[in-house]
Design a protein around this motif. Structure first.
Motif, PDB file in Angstrom:
ATOM      1  N   ILE A  84      34.577  68.510  43.777  1.00 15.49           N
ATOM      2  CA  ILE A  84      33.784  69.620  43.251  1.00 15.49           C
ATOM      3  C   ILE A  84      32.568  69.079  42.509  1.00 15.49           C
ATOM      4  O   ILE A  84      31.441  69.542  42.685  1.00 15.49           O
ATOM      5  CB  ILE A  84      34.635  70.512  42.324  1.00 15.49           C
ATOM      6  N   LEU A  85      32.789  68.077  41.655  1.00 16.64           N
ATOM      7  CA  LEU A  85      31.695  67.500  40.880  1.00 16.64           C
ATOM      8  C   LEU A  85      30.722  66.727  41.768  1.00 16.64           C
ATOM      9  O   LEU A  85      29.501  66.737  41.519  1.00 16.64           O
ATOM     10  CB  LEU A  85      32.250  66.586  39.786  1.00 16.64           C
ATOM     11  N   ALA A  86      31.258  66.052  42.807  1.00 15.50           N
ATOM     12  CA  ALA A  86      30.377  65.321  43.725  1.00 15.50           C
ATOM     13  C   ALA A  86      29.431  66.283  44.431  1.00 15.50           C
ATOM     14  O   ALA A  86      28.213  66.017  44.533  1.00 15.50           O
ATOM     15  CB  ALA A  86      31.216  64.553  44.752  1.00 15.50           C
ATOM     16  N   ASN A  87      29.977  67.412  44.920  1.00 15.03           N
ATOM     17  CA  ASN A  87      29.118  68.399  45.569  1.00 15.03           C
ATOM     18  C   ASN A  87      28.154  69.034  44.572  1.00 15.03           C
ATOM     19  O   ASN A  87      26.994  69.314  44.894  1.00 15.03           O
ATOM     20  CB  ASN A  87      29.974  69.490  46.217  1.00 15.03           C
ATOM     21  N   LEU A  88      28.626  69.232  43.342  1.00 12.98           N
ATOM     22  CA  LEU A  88      27.777  69.817  42.302  1.00 12.98           C
ATOM     23  C   LEU A  88      26.610  68.886  41.957  1.00 12.98           C
ATOM     24  O   LEU A  88      25.488  69.338  41.721  1.00 12.98           O
ATOM     25  CB  LEU A  88      28.610  70.106  41.058  1.00 12.98           C
ATOM     26  N   VAL A  89      26.890  67.581  41.945  1.00 13.75           N
ATOM     27  CA  VAL A  89      25.829  66.605  41.675  1.00 13.75           C
ATOM     28  C   VAL A  89      24.757  66.673  42.767  1.00 13.75           C
ATOM     29  O   VAL A  89      23.548  66.662  42.479  1.00 13.75           O
ATOM     30  CB  VAL A  89      26.411  65.179  41.572  1.00 13.75           C
ATOM     31  N   LEU A  90      25.197  66.743  44.035  1.00 15.80           N
ATOM     32  CA  LEU A  90      24.246  66.865  45.137  1.00 15.80           C
ATOM     33  C   LEU A  90      23.443  68.160  45.017  1.00 15.80           C
ATOM     34  O   LEU A  90      22.221  68.179  45.222  1.00 15.80           O
ATOM     35  CB  LEU A  90      24.995  66.837  46.477  1.00 15.80           C
ATOM     36  N   PHE A  91      24.157  69.241  44.682  1.00 16.86           N
ATOM     37  CA  PHE A  91      23.520  70.551  44.567  1.00 16.86           C
ATOM     38  C   PHE A  91      22.490  70.568  43.427  1.00 16.86           C
ATOM     39  O   PHE A  91      21.350  70.996  43.609  1.00 16.86           O
ATOM     40  CB  PHE A  91      24.600  71.613  44.329  1.00 16.86           C
ATOM     41  N   VAL A  92      22.911  70.094  42.257  1.00 19.99           N
ATOM     42  CA  VAL A  92      22.019  70.084  41.091  1.00 19.99           C
ATOM     43  C   VAL A  92      20.850  69.132  41.315  1.00 19.99           C
ATOM     44  O   VAL A  92      19.700  69.432  40.970  1.00 19.99           O
ATOM     45  CB  VAL A  92      22.802  69.697  39.816  1.00 19.99           C
ATOM     46  N   GLY A  93      21.143  67.979  41.929  1.00 18.79           N
ATOM     47  CA  GLY A  93      20.079  67.023  42.218  1.00 18.79           C
ATOM     48  C   GLY A  93      19.023  67.612  43.132  1.00 18.79           C
ATOM     49  O   GLY A  93      17.819  67.459  42.893  1.00 18.79           O
ATOM     50  N   GLY A  94      19.478  68.307  44.180  1.00 18.50           N
ATOM     51  CA  GLY A  94      18.533  68.955  45.093  1.00 18.50           C
ATOM     52  C   GLY A  94      17.750  70.063  44.411  1.00 18.50           C
ATOM     53  O   GLY A  94      16.555  70.248  44.666  1.00 18.50           O
ATOM     54  N   THR A  95      18.440  70.820  43.527  1.00 19.36           N
ATOM     55  CA  THR A  95      17.776  71.910  42.802  1.00 19.36           C
ATOM     56  C   THR A  95      16.683  71.373  41.872  1.00 19.36           C
ATOM     57  O   THR A  95      15.562  71.897  41.832  1.00 19.36           O
ATOM     58  CB  THR A  95      18.806  72.697  41.971  1.00 19.36           C
ATOM     59  N   ILE A  96      17.028  70.319  41.138  1.00 13.99           N
ATOM     60  CA  ILE A  96      16.047  69.721  40.228  1.00 13.99           C
ATOM     61  C   ILE A  96      14.851  69.169  40.998  1.00 13.99           C
ATOM     62  O   ILE A  96      13.689  69.356  40.595  1.00 13.99           O
ATOM     63  CB  ILE A  96      16.699  68.607  39.380  1.00 13.99           C
ATOM     64  N   TYR A 127      25.800  65.574  55.175  1.00  8.70           N
ATOM     65  CA  TYR A 127      26.542  66.634  54.498  1.00  8.70           C
ATOM     66  C   TYR A 127      27.826  66.965  55.251  1.00  8.70           C
ATOM     67  O   TYR A 127      28.867  67.208  54.639  1.00  8.70           O
ATOM     68  CB  TYR A 127      25.665  67.876  54.377  1.00  8.70           C
ATOM     69  N   LEU A 128      27.788  66.952  56.573  1.00  9.27           N
ATOM     70  CA  LEU A 128      28.998  67.154  57.366  1.00  9.27           C
ATOM     71  C   LEU A 128      30.005  66.041  57.096  1.00  9.27           C
ATOM     72  O   LEU A 128      31.214  66.278  57.016  1.00  9.27           O
ATOM     73  CB  LEU A 128      28.654  67.210  58.857  1.00  9.27           C
ATOM     74  N   PHE A 129      29.492  64.824  56.954  1.00  9.94           N
ATOM     75  CA  PHE A 129      30.363  63.692  56.644  1.00  9.94           C
ATOM     76  C   PHE A 129      31.056  63.891  55.298  1.00  9.94           C
ATOM     77  O   PHE A 129      32.234  63.566  55.143  1.00  9.94           O
ATOM     78  CB  PHE A 129      29.553  62.392  56.639  1.00  9.94           C
ATOM     79  N   LEU A 159      31.027  77.128  46.841  1.00 10.23           N
ATOM     80  CA  LEU A 159      30.484  78.327  46.189  1.00 10.23           C
ATOM     81  C   LEU A 159      29.005  78.190  45.801  1.00 10.23           C
ATOM     82  O   LEU A 159      28.210  79.105  46.071  1.00 10.23           O
ATOM     83  CB  LEU A 159      31.326  78.680  44.959  1.00 10.23           C
ATOM     84  N   PRO A 160      28.597  77.081  45.144  1.00 14.21           N
ATOM     85  CA  PRO A 160      27.161  76.960  44.798  1.00 14.21           C
ATOM     86  C   PRO A 160      26.254  77.015  46.022  1.00 14.21           C
ATOM     87  O   PRO A 160      25.169  77.596  45.967  1.00 14.21           O
ATOM     88  CB  PRO A 160      27.078  75.587  44.111  1.00 14.21           C
ATOM     89  N   ASN A 161      26.696  76.430  47.129  1.00 12.81           N
ATOM     90  CA  ASN A 161      25.896  76.422  48.350  1.00 12.81           C
ATOM     91  C   ASN A 161      25.736  77.837  48.917  1.00 12.81           C
ATOM     92  O   ASN A 161      24.658  78.223  49.365  1.00 12.81           O
ATOM     93  CB  ASN A 161      26.544  75.513  49.395  1.00 12.81           C
ATOM     94  N   ILE A 162      26.827  78.603  48.906  1.00  8.05           N
ATOM     95  CA  ILE A 162      26.787  79.974  49.414  1.00  8.05           C
ATOM     96  C   ILE A 162      25.876  80.838  48.545  1.00  8.05           C
ATOM     97  O   ILE A 162      25.097  81.652  49.055  1.00  8.05           O
ATOM     98  CB  ILE A 162      28.206  80.578  49.458  1.00  8.05           C
ATOM     99  N   ILE A 163      25.977  80.644  47.227  1.00  3.44           N
ATOM    100  CA  ILE A 163      25.128  81.409  46.300  1.00  3.44           C
ATOM    101  C   ILE A 163      23.648  81.103  46.551  1.00  3.44           C
ATOM    102  O   ILE A 163      22.814  82.012  46.644  1.00  3.44           O
ATOM    103  CB  ILE A 163      25.508  81.094  44.836  1.00  3.44           C
TER     104      ILE A 163
END
Length: 213
Positions: A84-96, A127-129, A159-163
């Motif tokens: 969850i945190l690994a995906n969140l890091v990718l998500f937040v990093g991309g957002t920033i 991302y698929l990997f 969830l963050p990706n869907i949002i």
């Protein structure tokens, strides 16, 4: 051959000691050894050769018990939060990166943005990997008991990706922020691949489950 299996399981039970899943583990390896003995049935092989083959494929009782004791140290909650945190890091990093690129004028950020948006296929494959790895690690670490954990981890992680996807599709986030990446073909590809994420995660889980044996 029956005595060989009995001896193996007895020794495995002794090494497992008071492991909480001892009965399930013994039943699982009972099944695996039975299948192997059926495979050897009718072949001219002595007991020592068959025993060596079983140890080669499954490991010795002591090795198996050690691996199951190590598994106790890996809790489902810890594994769940790692992904969850690994995906969140990718998500937040991309957002920033997106925000800084659109709101500020930093040359190195612009270069990083242009580099990433020029390789959308690579981004999708990586991302698929990630999702395949999520399923694989849960399958390998928890076996048949990891199915519910895999589903829950997948839902919480995505969830963050869907949002973000919905915010973008409904234009609550300016589409211009994602140019030139967010072209109509790329949007369609993202939607299609999002639908494939769970099957890919499931395949990774099944692969990891087999690797745990």
């Amino acid at each position: 051959m029956i005595q060989l299996k009995t001896d193996f399981l007895t020794e495995l039970g002794r090494h497992l000691g008071k492991h909480p899943d001892k009965d399930q583990i013994l039943a699982e390896y009972d099944s695996h050894i039975t299948e192997m003995l059926d495979e050897f049935n009718g072949k001219q092989r002595d007991k020592s050769d068959i025993s060596s083959e079983i140890h080669s494929r499954l490991g010795t009782p002591e090795e198996i018990a050690d691996s199951w004791r190590e598994e106790l140290l890996t809790t489902p909650v810890k594994t769940q939060w790692v992904f969850i945190l690994a995906n969140l890091v990718l998500f937040v990093g991309g957002t920033i990166l997106t925000l800084v690129h659109n709101l500020f004028d930093f040359t190195f950020i612009d270069m990083a943005w242009k580099s990433l948006t020029s390789i959308p296929a690579v981004i999708i494959l990586l991302y698929l990997f990630f999702w395949a790895l999520l399923g694989y690690e849960i399958g390998k670490g928890f076996g048949h008991k990891g199915r519910r954990l895999m589903k829950k981890t997948f839902i919480l992680s995505i969830l963050p990706n869907i949002i973000l996807m919905n915010l973008t599709l409904f234009r609550l986030i300016p589409l211009d922020w994602f140019q030139p990446l967010l072209s109509p073909p790329f949007i369609i590809i993202c939607i299609l691949f999002t639908g494939l994420l769970y099957p890919i995660c499931w395949i990774g889980y099944r692969w990891g489950k087999k690797a745990s044996i």
